[in-house]
Every structure is written in C-alpha cells, then in structure tokens.
Write a protein that holds these residues in place. Structure first.
Motif, mmCIF file in Angstrom:
data_model
loop_
_atom_site.group_PDB
_atom_site.id
_atom_site.type_symbol
_atom_site.label_atom_id
_atom_site.label_comp_id
_atom_site.label_asym_id
_atom_site.label_seq_id
_atom_site.Cartn_x
_atom_site.Cartn_y
_atom_site.Cartn_z
ATOM 1 N N TRP A 48 0.810 -1.212 0.000
ATOM 2 C CA TRP A 48 0.000 0.000 0.000
ATOM 3 C C TRP A 48 0.846 1.267 0.000
ATOM 4 N N SER A 49 2.148 1.146 0.258
ATOM 5 C CA SER A 49 3.016 2.310 0.127
ATOM 6 C C SER A 49 3.082 2.802 -1.311
ATOM 7 N N LYS A 50 2.733 1.950 -2.262
ATOM 8 C CA LYS A 50 2.694 2.336 -3.671
ATOM 9 C C LYS A 50 1.459 3.162 -4.004
ATOM 10 N N THR A 70 0.257 2.780 5.479
ATOM 11 C CA THR A 70 1.184 1.909 6.215
ATOM 12 C C THR A 70 2.112 2.769 7.065
ATOM 13 N N THR A 71 1.558 3.271 8.146
ATOM 14 C CA THR A 71 2.240 4.226 9.022
ATOM 15 C C THR A 71 3.113 3.496 10.044
ATOM 16 N N PHE A 84 7.801 11.357 3.266
ATOM 17 C CA PHE A 84 7.235 10.286 2.441
ATOM 18 C C PHE A 84 6.317 10.847 1.358
ATOM 19 N N GLU A 85 6.403 10.258 0.189
ATOM 20 C CA GLU A 85 5.459 10.552 -0.880
ATOM 21 C C GLU A 85 5.078 9.250 -1.573
ATOM 22 N N VAL A 86 3.851 9.199 -2.060
ATOM 23 C CA VAL A 86 3.356 8.000 -2.728
ATOM 24 C C VAL A 86 3.955 7.917 -4.124
ATOM 25 N N ARG A 87 4.605 6.778 -4.405
ATOM 26 C CA ARG A 87 5.158 6.521 -5.733
ATOM 27 C C ARG A 87 4.833 5.084 -6.105
ATOM 28 N N ALA A 88 4.222 4.890 -7.256
ATOM 29 C CA ALA A 88 3.840 3.550 -7.686
ATOM 30 C C ALA A 88 5.054 2.701 -8.033
ATOM 31 N N GLU A 89 6.085 3.315 -8.598
ATOM 32 C CA GLU A 89 7.305 2.575 -8.938
ATOM 33 C C GLU A 89 8.445 3.063 -8.059
ATOM 34 N N MET A 90 9.321 2.117 -7.699
ATOM 35 C CA MET A 90 10.406 2.400 -6.762
ATOM 36 C C MET A 90 9.880 3.178 -5.554
#
Length: 636
Positions: free
Chosen positions: A447-449, A454-455, A487-493
């Motif tokens: 879910w970090s993606k 996910t804190t 933190f920022e949401v990134r789908a890749e890496m």
C-alpha cells in the motif's frame, strides 16, 4: 436500535438469573481459565484469574425451516489432552496442545434433535463449536453466537472487507458503529488490565467465515454468505460442524504472540511435509508498475541472479508472465496460465534458476486456477515450479473456504508451496497443510505504492493483532526509507515511512516462513543492513515476546538452533529499548547489533561480548528499529 437493545437485555437477564448447578463448567489445566455453558445451551461466559472476561453471552444456531426448540443438557463427556506436536516451517519447532474439554449433548424438546457443543479450556484461552450429526441436509441462516465483553473495554478493531487490508483502530466496544462488520481478531483487555484477549475463529473446514458486529454492547457473529446465493449462509448435504469460536488470553498483549491456540484447533497434517523449505524470495512487483512488469527473459534473469548472489532460495514472478495477461485485478478470459507469454521460455527459466540454486514461484488469479486446478498445478509441477501465489479471492464464504482447502491439498500433492493473497485472515489451515506457507489478509507494504496508510504506528500494531492468528505476507524490505514528513506515494520504486533499522527488524518481528525481499536489486547492493537480511531466517524453533505496547513499540526474540535474533520496532516516538538477555543460556555470546543511524537510510553495526546478565540498550529513532544476532562466542 430496539433489536440490538433487546439482545443485550436478554443476555443481562440470563446473567442475572444466576448460574444453575447443572451448568457445565470447564477449567483449564492450571485452573485459571474457565468457560461456563448454561444447562439449556443458551449462554456461555468466560473467566480468568477470578475476573470476568466475557460476560453471559448468547449461544445457538439459526436453522432454515424448522427452528430449534428449547434445549436441555442430556449428557457430558469430558476429555483431557496434553501432547507436543512437531511443527513444520513456522514460529516454533513444537506446539504444546494442553487442554481440558467436554462434549455437551443437548436434546431439543419435542422434535428430539440433538445439538452438540464441543468446548475446550486451555491455559491461554478457550474455544467452542457446534455440531449437528443429522444425516439429512442442513441449511443454516446464522449463529446466535455473540461475545459480551465484561465492562466496556477498549479494543483494537479493523473493519472487515473483502481483502482484509484495513488499518486497526483503538475504540471502546460502545464506540463501535452498529451495522459495521469488524474483522477477527478483535483484541481487547479486561477493565482491570490483568487479562488481554483476542476473539477469533479457527478451523473453517467445511464451513464459512464470519465477522463481528456491535449490537447493544455485544459483538454479534455474522456468517459470510455466498454472493448471489439467496437464503442460508451455509448449506450441507449431511450434518454440520461449525468453525471454532476462540478467545486467546494472556497477562500481556504481546504474550498472545506466543500462543499456538489457533493452530491447535486444526487437524494435524497427514503425510510427509519435510520437503517444505522456508526462506526468502526476490520479488519483482513491489518495485515495478502497479500492473506488474512486462514479461521479459532478461528482467526475470536479473532477479534470479540477485536471489542467487544473496543466497535466497526463491524468486517470485508476479503478474503478466502468462499468455494473454492484462490489467491488474480482473481475471481476463484471454489469459491462459498454463502458457507463458510470448517470448518467455518457462522451462528455460527454471533450468537457469535451478543451476543457480533458486526455485521459481508463479503468480496467478484464483479464478483461472479454480477453473482447472489440476491442469494448472500439474503444468507447474512439470515445469519445475516450486510454488504458486494465488490472488484476489477477496471473500470468505463457504465456496471460497472450500477453495482454500482444495488448493492447499492439491498443491501439497504436487509438493508446491502456496501463498494466498486477497485472502481472509488465517484460521489455522497452515497447521494442516504446512506447504500453505504464508498469506496476505493484511494491510502491508504494497500500500506504500498507493496510499499513506502503512504508518509507523500501524507497523507496530500488526504484531499484536493480525499476526496473532497466523503468518502474514506483509512484504517487507523497502530500502528507500523516508520519514512520514518526507514520504510521498510513488507507484514505482516506492518509499516506506520507516527507518532502515525498522526495515531490518521486520524480518524478525513479522511472522512469514516465506518472506519477500521486496525492493529492486539495485536498492540492496552495497547498502547498510543488507548483510542482516541475507542471514536472518524465516522459520524458527522458539518465539518469545520481550516487551512493548500495541501501536507504540515491540521487542521480540526468536531462536533458530543455538542462535537468537531480536527485532525491535517503535512507532511515532523515538525511544531507547532496554532488552534484558536473561533468556540466554549461561556462557559468553557475541551480539551483532544493527540500529538506527543519524539518517533514515543509515544503520550502525556494532559487535560486543555479552552474557545472560547483560541488558542491551537499543536506540530507536522515530519510526525506527534495531536487529540483533546473538550467537555463542567462539571457543578459543
């Protein structure tokens, strides 16, 4: 609201009537835990160490057609068990199954049907289930089962959804929203704080899953019905055996982690499972696109090479390897999971991996597997595949429970490991089929993606909640560490909201005999802390809770052979964990310590000689962690 109030009033009235002499009372071997079942089969209550844990609460079955009439206790058959069960690839080498129990036979007035309640009292919990031994069909609308917690305790709860991937909240029972389904386990403490307990279920074989809903101060059980099937939640051609309703109990919340209660309520395995090999796996999906990376022989070999050089026994090839794959979550009718995509030579990949000591696992959508299970698994076994990850069931009704049983057995027959995603919360099927080596049903790192859910506090809540009932494929190993502020949401890496030290600690704290090393190979080579990931086991001979509080911190110790591993994690607050080593045998030990550095992607590695009289001082940053290896000091 009148209905829910009526339930609570009825329960309280029964409690006020007083326990009758004929009530069945079953006490645990140490005498601290008791379950009392009324002589008319209408209520039960649970006590521990002289205080109420569960007050008088409803029992019963709601049958379609002819409802059950009044019941009278006809007979009681007691049983006592004390045995040690050898385990395969899990959190301990053995489990002690030690309880006192009874089968209570109730006869119905008039029609004369018999209802059986099996009940057990363990030193660390209680369990009960219903049985009907009718030869004819049974149709069940639901159970009357409910749990009325003593007082109005604060509990850790999570809403129940199809994938079982929601965060936990800390709420009083009275604050739970009526009509909202809450997942198991629900984890609470008695008002005195002397008993911490988890309400859950076990051994779903031949039955259906369930959730809990707040009704007038009670947590009422609701069975999961098959979508699109009108009428009863459960149907049987002959007889009925429900799942076990279980309440795990301990002095501390963390001590529940050590319990084997859920597994002990399931049948032991039959046949040889010595071939089940736990270990870590390289994995391509987490660092790549949400829809999975494009099929490519070179890309697959890159992950195989990484697994080989790191000493990992597995590489999991995720979505898009199969012919006609498309999209993320739906089972495309064009997909054929018995054929690799164009340009992919699966037997050649298997040969390449085997030559390097790596076994391959394949991802598949459950609908494609269910449609032709034998053909699919036979194909994988013929190719030399070592396991399968099956995804997107997102249900826990009677049909899906049956699917879990069938695929676990079918995979075992072919000596294939099984990892279920989009899965309901464990109920102990891993005990019967040790090849069912891990599963999701958890709000994990994937879910970090997509979100910020996910804190750090979530990460240190999971060991006290979801992890109590079985392995969880959280998929740790994120090495692009950030703070919640950066933190920022990134789908890749993608990034993760915890330090490198916490990333290491997860491999000790989180229970998963098949453990993903989730990040891209480029994120690990030459990076501090990867030396620990390469050596840490995934299955254990012993597990001990050391200290911690849900949502705040945890220190957990696990042993494999003579070597101990410690994982320490903290939530939003930095802290220093004082870890007594009094669990060690006498003698000198070498402690190798990885703990948080000055920045989130740094860990400091140190070594020192210690004995069981020492106390380690571990400095954890906010959202931080530490990992320790304790091994006998080399003889000179």
């Amino acid at each position: 609201m009148k209905t829910t109030t009526h339930l609570a009033t009825a329960v309280l009235a029964l409690a006020a009537s007083g326990a009758q002499a004929a009530d069945a009372v079953i006490a645990s071997p140490d005498g601290r835990v008791t379950i009392r079942i009324a002589d008319n089969g209408s209520t039960f209550s649970i006590n521990r160490s002289g205080e109420a844990v569960i007050a008088a609460s409803p029992l019963g079955l709601e049958l379609e057609g002819q409802a059950l009439g009044a019941l009278t206790l006809e007979s009681r058959q007691d049983v006592a068990e004390d045995r040690v069960i050898p385990l395969v690839a899990t959190k301990a080498a053995t489990a002690r199954d030690h309880y006192r129990g009874a089968t209570l036979t109730f006869r119905e007035a008039g029609a004369g049907r018999r209802v059986f309640i099996d009940a057990r009292a363990y030193d660390d919990g209680v369990a009960f289930r219903y049985r009907l031994e009718d030869t004819g069909p049974v149709k069940l609308r639901g159970e009357r089962t409910a749990f009325v917690p003593a007082g109005d305790p604060t509990c850790l709860v999570t809403p129940s959804d199809g994938s079982h991937e929601q965060a936990f909240e800390r709420l009083k029972v009275s604050q739970l929203k009526p009509g909202v389904a809450y997942d198991v386990p629900v984890v609470c403490a008695t008002p005195s704080g002397r008993t911490h307990y988890a309400i859950t279920q076990a051994n779903l074989k031949g039955y259906t899953g369930a959730s809990l809903r707040q009704e007038g101060g009670a947590l009422r059980l609701h069975l999961s019905g098959v979508p699109g099937r009108e009428g009863p939640a459960f149907v049987s051609t002959a007889g009925l055996t429900t799942a076990w309703r279980a309440v795990m109990m301990a002095d501390q919340a963390g001590k529940l982690i050590e319990s084997h209660l859920v597994g002990n309520l399931n049948p032991a395995p039959t046949g040889d499972f010595s071939w089940v090999k736990p270990g870590k796996a390289a994995w391509d999906w987490w660092s790549g696109p949400l829809v999975g990376m494009k099929p490519d022989m070179g890309s697959y070999k890159r992950f195989i090479d990484f697994a080989a050089e790191s000493g990992f026994p597995y590489y999991l090839i995720d979505a898009n390897w199969a012919w006609g794959s498309g999209g993320c979550c739906d089972a495309s009718p064009e997909t054929d999971i018995t054929r690799p995509a164009k340009g992919i030579d699966m037997p050649e990949l298997v040969r390449y991996a085997e030559a390097k000591g790596v076994g391959l696992m394949l991802w598949a959508h459950w609908v494609h597997v269910d449609a032709r299970m034998d053909e699919v698994l036979d194909t994988y076994a013929r190719w030399g595949i070592k396991g399968v990850k099956v995804d997107f069931m997102n249900r826990d009704d009677q049909q899906v429970v049956d699917f879990y049983e069938r695929i676990a057995a079918a995979a075992a027959k072919r000596k294939l490991l099984l990892d279920l995603h989009g899965a309901y919360v464990p109920a102990g099927l891993q005990r019967t089929f040790p090849n069912y080596i891990t599963q999701e049903g958890v709000l994990g790192a994937e879910w970090s993606k997509m979100t910020t859910r996910t804190t750090p506090s979530h990460n240190v809540t999971l060991p006290y909640t979801r992890m109590l009932v079985g392995p969880m494929d959280y998929t740790p190993g994120g090495f692009r560490n950030a703070t919640p502020a950066t933190f920022e949401v990134r789908a890749e890496m993608p990034l993760v909201q915890n330090t490198r030290g916490q990333a290491l600690a997860m491999y000790v704290v989180y229970d998963s005999p098949l453990q993903m090393v989730s990040d891209d190979p480029t994120s690990y080579r030459g990076e501090p802390g990867f030396d620990f990931i390469k050596r840490v086991p995934t299955a254990w001979d012993e597990t001990r809770f050391i200290s911690g509080e849900p949502g705040q911190d945890i220190v957990l110790a696990r042993r494999q052979g003579k070597t101990w591993y410690i994982g320490a994690m903290t939530g939003d607050q930095a802290r220093t964990e004082k870890v007594s080593l009094d669990f060690l045998p006498a003698g000198n030990w070498r402690a190798t310590i990885w703990q948080d550095g000055e920045v989130v992607r740094e860990v400091r590695r140190t070594e020192r000689k210690v004995t069981r009289k020492d106390v380690l001082s571990l400095s954890l940053a906010a959202a931080g962690g530490a990992a320790v290896v304790l091994e006998p000091w080399p003889a000179k």
